[in-house]
Design an enzyme around this catalytic site. Sequence first.
Site, PDB file in Angstrom:
ATOM      1  CG  HIS A 106      -1.853   1.088   1.371  1.00 29.83           C
ATOM      2  ND1 HIS A 106      -1.490   2.309   1.906  1.00 29.83           N
ATOM      3  CD2 HIS A 106      -3.153   1.198   1.035  1.00 29.83           C
ATOM      4  CE1 HIS A 106      -2.539   3.118   1.890  1.00 29.83           C
ATOM      5  NE2 HIS A 106      -3.554   2.461   1.366  1.00 29.83           N
ATOM      6  CB  VAL A 138       1.141   4.676   4.124  1.00 24.42           C
ATOM      7  CG1 VAL A 138       0.274   5.842   3.698  1.00 24.42           C
ATOM      8  CG2 VAL A 138       0.294   3.490   4.552  1.00 24.42           C
ATOM      9  CE  LYS A 139       1.191  -1.621   5.461  1.00 24.55           C
ATOM     10  NZ  LYS A 139      -0.133  -1.175   5.040  1.00 24.55           N
ATOM     11  CB  THR A 140       8.903  -0.086   3.525  1.00 23.08           C
ATOM     12  OG1 THR A 140       8.582  -0.237   4.913  1.00 23.08           O
ATOM     13  CG2 THR A 140      10.355   0.343   3.397  1.00 23.08           C
TER      14      THR A 140
END
Length: 405
Positions: A193, A195-197
């Site tokens: 997603h 906002v993930k790394t």
Amino acid sequence: MMADRPFLPYGRQTIEDDDVQAVVRALGSDYLTTGPEVARFEKALADTAGVEHAVSCNSATAGLHMAAMALELGSDDFVVVPSMTFLATANGPQYTGANVVFADVDADTGLMTEAGLREAISRSPKPPRAIFPVHLNGHQVDMRMVAEVAGQIGAAVVEDACHALGGTQPGVSGRNVPTGSCDWSDMTIFSFHPVKTIAMGEGGAVTTRDAGLAERLALARSHGMTRLPDAFQLRDLAFDADGTVNPWFYEMHGIGYNYRSPDINCALGTSQLGKLGRFLARRQVIADRYDALLAPLSTVVKPVPRSSFGTSGWHLYPVLIEFKKLGLSRRQVMQALKERGVGTQVHYIPVHRQPYYRDLSPNLSLPGADLYYERVLSLPLYPALTDDDVDYVVESLALVLKGAA
């Protein structure tokens, strides 16, 4: 919002020119989906995690469902899930009809503990078929402990590592291995997603060492459909008179879903994976800076403690705030920070408190999860955040809390 500063959200993707070009190349190819970019991404992820198999899908939620299907969980089965997680961890096995038994967590880290896991098992009407530990915020659960408890009851282990890509944990050898290597688990779930790394727009994947599980995962993500000649049962339809397989033929031996990840997304994922080390290093620097700057506020604000098991994937930077001691609600603090251009979020509402699951277990009390939830607040964390931005976030938080004091 401060007029001279851009708004700082709690999370944000970092998309660079080469990422855009990777997607453009995929758009110009013959395949927008089910093409070579999918296999390329899966190989890159498997190499990153140090594991034999990676099966991509269109979200981590799909991955959790696929994992439950691969384990053939059903209505007679029970699955242990920590209450402090996103809804999807519980929903994945619930989709297959399995019964979720919520475990309490450490009140300061939000992570599954041995005491919480064993207490949940004691409430299960029969030994759970699976345990789904969660590496919350990127910090690692003690996976050796989970595996040992699971082994005692014959349960499978599925790691929810949606926050933990790039992290490490002590492996079977005692040395740290990449999260996703499945040293202590049957499968590991990742999320991509925004906002993930790393970001794929929307996307997920499941890693495993087990070729049989990988095959079942692939069937689950694509309608339960197989094109493997050795698996065909309708042989009179599958083969021509000379024994040659008919090129259009496929069979469905069980139910599956359309959980495929398109080549467009996978092209972005492969490009982003090449930057994982840089992204994670910057997140680590930001987390260290937060730790140092927040030290003077330790009477009312404390960073969520880091796990001693391996290294963090640093998806989130959560702090614990004594809102009751301050006489301020969390909403008031979040609103005051928002007015200064600082975005925050709460990760998460304990899942056992959600009406759907509360109705299934109406009298369940999990004090650790509740206490963690009462105090937690996620501050901005993403690679493009500058040192000055971090200083401003802490300065803003100090001003808001000083005003309350």
